[in-house]
Every structure is written in structure tokens, then in C-alpha cells.
Design an enzyme around this catalytic site. Sequence first.
Site, PDB file in Angstrom:
ATOM      1  N   ASP A  18     -69.697  13.609   3.549  1.00  0.00           N
ATOM      2  CA  ASP A  18     -70.362  14.003   4.788  1.00  0.00           C
ATOM      3  C   ASP A  18     -69.787  13.237   5.975  1.00  0.00           C
ATOM      4  O   ASP A  18     -69.461  12.056   5.858  1.00  0.00           O
ATOM      5  CB  ASP A  18     -71.864  13.717   4.673  1.00  0.00           C
ATOM      6  CG  ASP A  18     -72.679  14.398   5.761  1.00  0.00           C
ATOM      7  OD1 ASP A  18     -72.160  15.326   6.402  1.00  0.00           O
ATOM      8  OD2 ASP A  18     -73.833  13.996   5.965  1.00  0.00           O
ATOM      9  N   ASN A  67     -73.260  26.090   3.062  1.00  0.00           N
ATOM     10  CA  ASN A  67     -72.161  25.920   4.012  1.00  0.00           C
ATOM     11  C   ASN A  67     -71.515  27.231   4.431  1.00  0.00           C
ATOM     12  O   ASN A  67     -70.785  27.290   5.428  1.00  0.00           O
ATOM     13  CB  ASN A  67     -71.088  24.986   3.433  1.00  0.00           C
ATOM     14  CG  ASN A  67     -71.512  23.533   3.404  1.00  0.00           C
ATOM     15  OD1 ASN A  67     -70.991  22.736   2.625  1.00  0.00           O
ATOM     16  ND2 ASN A  67     -72.461  23.160   4.259  1.00  0.00           N
TER      17      ASN A  67
END
Length: 241
Positions: A18, A67
Site C-alpha cells: 500500500d 481495485n
Amino acid sequence: MPQDTAARFPTHVAIIVDGNRRWAKQRLMPVSLGHKAGFDRLREITRYAVGDRGVYVLSLYVFSTENFSRDVKEVGYLMDLFANNFRTIADEMNERGCKVLFSGRREGLQQRVLDAMDYMMDLTKDNDKGIVNFCLNYGSHAELTDAMRAIAGEVKAGALQPEEINEKTIESHLYRDLPPVDLMIRTSGEERLSNFLLWQCAYSEFYFTPVLFPDFTKECFDKALEEYARRDRRMGGNTKK
């Protein structure tokens, strides 16, 4: 600190990758360059964790089912990375005798990505010195849903009785039957699991760092291992004396 602290070492480390986008935005760069920097770091950490430090299983959350809701150009760039660049990691892991696996749903992924995944897994299928598990198009809710459907299908077919279902049954129907996660690392300062390996992380130690993933060096990884070694893992039992 317990005397055996130095001997404590995780078998299975999972990383929520991340911070690539924030890394790029902080530098006024296109998001794609953040993902490229993240891939370069991913390649380094994979080599180091599995190849040099001896972590047996490294699971990497590289793309979630959610995503796909991102900008089409960004998703396309990520798919290009997976299809073209990730093969280099497989080649390196193969040289080190390590296996590459993928966890997640194949549905929704482009054929070129599936071809790259199949190439990487076939190339390394006979290796046994370590495992790199890329979690791609992955979501833990989806994984558990798919496992329950498979188990229900076996019950319906008469191959399995409801009273025979136990934890091992569920684990054997997950995307990959791997050891439980000992250490879960998340970069970028966020402190949540984001639908990642919920079953496997039931007793894992969590390590959250504000470091954005493109800046997550080998030294940062070592700090996470050092913190893990200091933890008293009771697994629901009494404190170790």
C-alpha cells in the site's frame, strides 16, 4: 524479554502492498510511476524475504477485487505490470528454488495476465525451498464464499457429510492451502486488513508502518521481523513463562 526471542521467526509473512499512489502524488508524478516504483521494491523485498532471510511463505496483496473500480488507465497499467514484468520475479524465484503461486479469482482477468500467471506457476511448480503467493484479484470474502460453494457442492453430491466439515475442510478449499499467517505487515500508515486473508490471519501478529511501499526497504522489513520476535504469541493460551 523471553530468552528464545532471537529464535522466533515467522514461517508465513503477508504484506499489504500500500502507498504506491500516494508516493507518486507526493512527488508530483503520474500514478503509474508510483506503481513502477512499487514493483521495483516488490521485486527487491521478494528476493530478500524468501531468498535471503528464509521466510518460507510470502503472501503479497497486489490487487484486490475492489481495485477494478479504479480509473481504467490505472488498472490497465497494473495489468501490463502483471503480464509483462512479474515474469522476472518468477525467473529469479526459480533460480532460488522457490515456487510462485497466485491466489484470487481468475474470472475478470485478461488472458495475457492469466497466461503470465500460468507460465510463472508452471515454471516453478516443482520447487520447494520457499513460496511466493501473489494475491491478485483477491478478496477474502470472495475466497470464503467460493470455499463454501465448493463444500456445499460436495455435500450435495454426497461426497461429504455436513458433520464431517471442520476447520481443515475449509482450509483445504481456500485458494491455497498454506500455513497460517504469522506476521501481517501493512505499509502506508493504514491500520486495517482490507479484506485480506481474514481466515489465515486469525492469530497473526500485525505490524503497521507509515512507510509508503516504494520506500519499504530491506531494513524496514528487518524491523518488522525484529518486532515480531519481541511479541508474546499466546494463541489464546496462557502467557509464556
